[in-house]
Design a protein around this motif. Structure first.
Motif, PDB file in Angstrom:
ATOM      1  N   GLY A 307       0.786  -1.227   0.000  1.00  0.00           N
ATOM      2  CA  GLY A 307       0.000   0.000   0.000  1.00  0.00           C
ATOM      3  C   GLY A 307       0.815   1.273   0.000  1.00  0.00           C
ATOM      4  O   GLY A 307       0.263   2.365   0.153  1.00  0.00           O
ATOM      5  N   GLN A 308       2.131   1.160  -0.199  1.00  0.00           N
ATOM      6  CA  GLN A 308       3.001   2.332  -0.171  1.00  0.00           C
ATOM      7  C   GLN A 308       3.737   2.499  -1.501  1.00  0.00           C
ATOM      8  O   GLN A 308       3.857   1.557  -2.280  1.00  0.00           O
ATOM      9  N   THR A 309       4.246   3.716  -1.714  1.00  0.00           N
ATOM     10  CA  THR A 309       5.011   4.019  -2.913  1.00  0.00           C
ATOM     11  C   THR A 309       6.427   4.411  -2.528  1.00  0.00           C
ATOM     12  O   THR A 309       6.620   5.313  -1.703  1.00  0.00           O
ATOM     13  N   LEU A 310       7.394   3.708  -3.110  1.00  0.00           N
ATOM     14  CA  LEU A 310       8.799   4.082  -2.959  1.00  0.00           C
ATOM     15  C   LEU A 310       9.210   4.825  -4.223  1.00  0.00           C
ATOM     16  O   LEU A 310       9.209   4.261  -5.317  1.00  0.00           O
ATOM     17  N   GLY A 311       9.527   6.109  -4.088  1.00  0.00           N
ATOM     18  CA  GLY A 311       9.972   6.890  -5.216  1.00  0.00           C
ATOM     19  C   GLY A 311      11.480   6.818  -5.366  1.00  0.00           C
ATOM     20  O   GLY A 311      12.208   6.881  -4.376  1.00  0.00           O
ATOM     21  N   ILE A 312      11.949   6.665  -6.600  1.00  0.00           N
ATOM     22  CA  ILE A 312      13.387   6.657  -6.879  1.00  0.00           C
ATOM     23  C   ILE A 312      13.680   7.796  -7.847  1.00  0.00           C
ATOM     24  O   ILE A 312      13.127   7.844  -8.948  1.00  0.00           O
ATOM     25  N   VAL A 313      14.531   8.716  -7.427  1.00  0.00           N
ATOM     26  CA  VAL A 313      14.861   9.869  -8.265  1.00  0.00           C
ATOM     27  C   VAL A 313      16.371   9.979  -8.411  1.00  0.00           C
ATOM     28  O   VAL A 313      17.137   9.441  -7.623  1.00  0.00           O
ATOM     29  N   GLY A 314      16.785  10.717  -9.435  1.00  0.00           N
ATOM     30  CA  GLY A 314      18.202  10.913  -9.719  1.00  0.00           C
ATOM     31  C   GLY A 314      18.357  11.231 -11.187  1.00  0.00           C
ATOM     32  O   GLY A 314      17.434  11.057 -11.980  1.00  0.00           O
ATOM     33  N   GLU A 315      19.533  11.695 -11.552  1.00  0.00           N
ATOM     34  CA  GLU A 315      19.786  12.058 -12.940  1.00  0.00           C
ATOM     35  C   GLU A 315      19.944  10.814 -13.813  1.00  0.00           C
ATOM     36  O   GLU A 315      20.058   9.694 -13.317  1.00  0.00           O
ATOM     37  N   SER A 316      19.950  11.020 -15.128  1.00  0.00           N
ATOM     38  CA  SER A 316      20.215   9.917 -16.056  1.00  0.00           C
ATOM     39  C   SER A 316      21.562   9.286 -15.725  1.00  0.00           C
ATOM     40  O   SER A 316      22.536   9.997 -15.473  1.00  0.00           O
ATOM     41  N   GLY A 317      21.597   7.955 -15.722  1.00  0.00           N
ATOM     42  CA  GLY A 317      22.834   7.266 -15.406  1.00  0.00           C
ATOM     43  C   GLY A 317      23.055   7.059 -13.928  1.00  0.00           C
ATOM     44  O   GLY A 317      24.088   6.511 -13.516  1.00  0.00           O
ATOM     45  N   SER A 318      22.085   7.459 -13.095  1.00  0.00           N
ATOM     46  CA  SER A 318      22.260   7.303 -11.650  1.00  0.00           C
ATOM     47  C   SER A 318      22.029   5.871 -11.203  1.00  0.00           C
ATOM     48  O   SER A 318      22.431   5.484 -10.102  1.00  0.00           O
ATOM     49  N   ALA A 486       3.538  13.890  -5.214  1.00  0.00           N
ATOM     50  CA  ALA A 486       2.113  13.587  -5.113  1.00  0.00           C
ATOM     51  C   ALA A 486       1.837  12.105  -4.844  1.00  0.00           C
ATOM     52  O   ALA A 486       0.715  11.752  -4.468  1.00  0.00           O
ATOM     53  N   LEU A 487       2.848  11.240  -5.020  1.00  0.00           N
ATOM     54  CA  LEU A 487       2.620   9.797  -4.913  1.00  0.00           C
ATOM     55  C   LEU A 487       3.451   9.088  -3.849  1.00  0.00           C
ATOM     56  O   LEU A 487       2.983   8.120  -3.239  1.00  0.00           O
ATOM     57  N   ALA A 488       4.684   9.526  -3.627  1.00  0.00           N
ATOM     58  CA  ALA A 488       5.643   8.711  -2.868  1.00  0.00           C
ATOM     59  C   ALA A 488       5.545   8.918  -1.359  1.00  0.00           C
ATOM     60  O   ALA A 488       5.443  10.047  -0.878  1.00  0.00           O
ATOM     61  N   HIS A 489       5.598   7.797  -0.641  1.00  0.00           N
ATOM     62  CA  HIS A 489       5.682   7.833   0.825  1.00  0.00           C
ATOM     63  C   HIS A 489       7.137   7.865   1.277  1.00  0.00           C
ATOM     64  O   HIS A 489       7.484   8.582   2.210  1.00  0.00           O
ATOM     65  N   GLU A 490       7.957   7.047   0.620  1.00  0.00           N
ATOM     66  CA  GLU A 490       9.391   7.024   0.887  1.00  0.00           C
ATOM     67  C   GLU A 490      10.120   7.468  -0.370  1.00  0.00           C
ATOM     68  O   GLU A 490       9.628   7.256  -1.482  1.00  0.00           O
ATOM     69  N   LEU A 491      11.299   8.061  -0.189  1.00  0.00           N
ATOM     70  CA  LEU A 491      12.046   8.567  -1.338  1.00  0.00           C
ATOM     71  C   LEU A 491      13.493   8.101  -1.261  1.00  0.00           C
ATOM     72  O   LEU A 491      14.129   8.186  -0.199  1.00  0.00           O
ATOM     73  N   VAL A 492      13.993   7.601  -2.398  1.00  0.00           N
ATOM     74  CA  VAL A 492      15.394   7.215  -2.543  1.00  0.00           C
ATOM     75  C   VAL A 492      16.022   8.129  -3.577  1.00  0.00           C
ATOM     76  O   VAL A 492      15.499   8.263  -4.686  1.00  0.00           O
ATOM     77  N   VAL A 493      17.129   8.756  -3.231  1.00  0.00           N
ATOM     78  CA  VAL A 493      17.857   9.607  -4.169  1.00  0.00           C
ATOM     79  C   VAL A 493      19.137   8.882  -4.560  1.00  0.00           C
ATOM     80  O   VAL A 493      19.952   8.532  -3.690  1.00  0.00           O
ATOM     81  N   MET A 494      19.316   8.644  -5.870  1.00  0.00           N
ATOM     82  CA  MET A 494      20.466   7.885  -6.346  1.00  0.00           C
ATOM     83  C   MET A 494      21.401   8.754  -7.172  1.00  0.00           C
ATOM     84  O   MET A 494      20.972   9.658  -7.884  1.00  0.00           O
ATOM     85  N   LYS A 495      22.682   8.447  -7.080  1.00  0.00           N
ATOM     86  CA  LYS A 495      23.706   9.110  -7.886  1.00  0.00           C
ATOM     87  C   LYS A 495      24.850   8.130  -8.079  1.00  0.00           C
ATOM     88  O   LYS A 495      25.355   7.539  -7.109  1.00  0.00           O
ATOM     89  N   ASP A 496      25.236   7.930  -9.325  1.00  0.00           N
ATOM     90  CA  ASP A 496      26.364   7.044  -9.654  1.00  0.00           C
ATOM     91  C   ASP A 496      26.223   5.659  -9.032  1.00  0.00           C
ATOM     92  O   ASP A 496      27.190   5.075  -8.538  1.00  0.00           O
ATOM     93  N   GLY A 497      24.981   5.140  -9.019  1.00  0.00           N
ATOM     94  CA  GLY A 497      24.761   3.765  -8.590  1.00  0.00           C
ATOM     95  C   GLY A 497      24.611   3.553  -7.107  1.00  0.00           C
ATOM     96  O   GLY A 497      24.419   2.416  -6.662  1.00  0.00           O
TER      97      GLY A 497
END
Length: 534
Positions: A307-318, A486-497
């Protein structure tokens, strides 16, 4: 010399006699940015293509109107005259650089061709000018990129190459058709800053075609609003955003995805958990080549709850899409992947097939991900044929109808084909295909990036509604942080893997801890600052 670069007067556009644009008039002066905004099908792109006379004129025509480029009529102009106008006076940056650039030729050849045709330059002179242009648009290490092919560049780098080609002959007018669609927020900001800088440096006019109102507010001096082939309103950017007159303009300005994620139980059971996940790619070319390993995802641990949304954000190639593909076992990886209480890592493909119906995926491009030769019914029922082979054709058709109703589509449309639907409708079909198997988790890979703002808002509302009803777990990958918020409960920020920051979405949006996350947030919400205050 007149400051008026472009004057469009009472222009109509018809395909096979059917008018798709009616009596459009606007103008652009030297050094000015004019934006044409509207949803898909509004007529903005065909209007821009008319300036270059790039429509398929075996089918298209202009029943009425005039287009003057620096005083010269282009409607009905001879091809030799248009060849001089294209590139010399008017340049164009198309929406998708990967499909606009020739995949068979390296970057130097594609830019130099413009210089050969329009300037008659020799090989050495053209190479020097190409390097100058690539430096001008800020492409890193331009000397090394001359022999690169489009697929070897990132999205932002390809867009810079497209801009370099358009600027090769220093045109008076640059037409940019959705120049930032599908680019990361930081790359978007760089491209917009580049266009603004080049416009000022070259005293060039800019015609911007876009559905992104944040881009319009940041860039445009004047705005023209189109819907269903009509230009319903135009004026200064301040007037359009702060004092809109037409009802459609008001609806367009209010259409941005908003609201909060679905209320959820923070202690809900974990649907999927990855521990110390690692993905490596062997970049070595040839048997005797020196071994070269790219670590695309490095020791990443995440959990996605029911019932939750994990958002994953970061630049291209992250590494965000690579992480998602590894989680659902579409690429090889190291580490643990648990679906509920079952370890998926190391499981044979035959055994893994049993669990495939519990994890579904919705891709970025709804047109590219739907087989064009299959009907909607055949597309959506495919999973049922594999995972529920005991169902009769009547039962499958009933299930498809129910799935279409769930996503807000008419079940009578299931015998039609993907090309008969709009972008938003195609994405609803893709979501219907995913939910028909009643999965526990859905991977959403940039599902709204190619959609208009109003359609984005509708898809976000649909996803929230489905999550609320079925307690779906979402893994949501996006570069659009307004949609993620508007959607994510948890957020992951990625960079260079690697994960540079991870926590509750609200906390990361309000007070990010790392410089990288702060830069992402600044790039995303700087574009929307004026909208929020309007």
């Amino acid at each position: 010399m007149s400051d008026r670069i472009l004057e469009v007067d009472s222009l109509s556009i018809a395909f096979r006699g059917n008018k798709v644009v009616r009596d459009v008039s606007f103008s652009i002066d030297r050094g000015e940015t004019v934006a044409i905004v509207g949803e898909s099908g509004s007529g903005k792109s065909v209007t821009a293509l008319s300036v270059m006379q790039l429509l398929p004129y075996q089918y298209a025509s202009h029943p009425t109107g005039s287009i003057l480029v620096d005083g010269q009529e282009v409607v009905g102009a001879e091809e030799d005259d248009m060849l001089k106008i294209r590139g010399d006076r008017v340049g164009m940056v198309f929406q998708e650089p990967m499909t606009s650039l020739n995949p068979l030729h390296h970057i130097e050849k594609q830019i130099a061709e413009v210089l050969y045709v329009h300037r008659g330059m020799g090989l050495i002179e053209a190479r020097e000018r190409t390097l100058e242009l690539l430096t001008l648009v800020g492409l890193p290490r331009p000397e090394e990129r001359l022999r690169s092919y489009p697929h070897e560049l990132s999205g932002g780098q390809r867009q810079r190459v497209m801009i370099a080609m358009a600027l090769a002959n220093e045109p008076d007018l640059l037409i940019a058709d959705e120049p930032t669609t599908a680019l990361d927020v930081t790359i978007q900001a760089q491209i917009l800053e580049l266009l603004d800088d080049l416009k000022a440096r070259l005293n060039m006019a800019l015609l911007l075609i876009t559905h992104d109102l944040g881009v319009v507010r940041k860039m445009a001096d004047r705005v023209c609003v189109m819907t269903n082939g009509d230009m319903v309103e135009q004026g200064s950017a301040d007037d359009i955003f702060d004092r809109p007159q037409h009802e459609y303009t008001k609806v367009l300005l209010a259409a941005e995805p908003s609201g909060d994620p679905v209320p959820t139980n923070v202690d809900a059971p974990v649907t999927m958990r990855a521990t110390d996940l690692k993905v490596e790619f062997n970049l070595s070319k040839g048997f005797f080549a020196k071994k070269s390993i790219l670590t695309a995802v490095n020791q990443v641990s995440v959990a996605i709850r029911e019932g939750q949304t994990l958002g994953i954000v970061g630049e291209s190639g992250s590494g965000k899409t690579t992480l998602a593909m590894a989680l659902i076992r579409l690429i090889s990886s190291e580490g643990s992947i648990m679906l509920g209480g079952t370890e998926l890592q190391g499981m044979k493909l035959r055994a893994l097939r049993y669990y495939r119906d519990q994890i579904q995926i919705v891709f970025q491009d709804p047109y590219g991900s739907l087989p064009p030769r299959l009907s909607v019914n055949q597309i959506i029922e495919a999973g049922l044929k594999i995972h529920q082979p005991g169902l009769s054709s009547v039962e499958r058709r009933q299930a498809v109808s129910a799935s279409l109703v769930e996503v807000g589509l008419d079940p009578e449309a299931q015998d039609r084909y993907p090309h008969e639907f709009s972008g938003g409708q195609r994405q609803r079909i893709a979501i219907a295909r995913a939910i028909i198997l009643k999965p526990r988790m859905i991977v959403l890979d940039e599902p709204t990036s190619a959609l208009d703002l109003s359609v984005q808002a509708q898809v976000v509302d649909l996803l929230r509604d489905l999550q609320r009803r079925y307690q779906l777990a979402y893994l949501f990958i996006s570069h659009d942080l307004k949609v993620v918020k508007a959607l994510a409960h948890e957020l992951v920020v990625m960079k260079d893997g690697i994960i540079v920051e991870h926590g509750p979405s609200e906390q990361l949006f309000e007070s990010p801890e790392t410089d990288y996350t702060r830069a992402l947030m600044a790039a995303a919400f700087d574009l929307a600052t004026h909208e929020a205050s309007a």
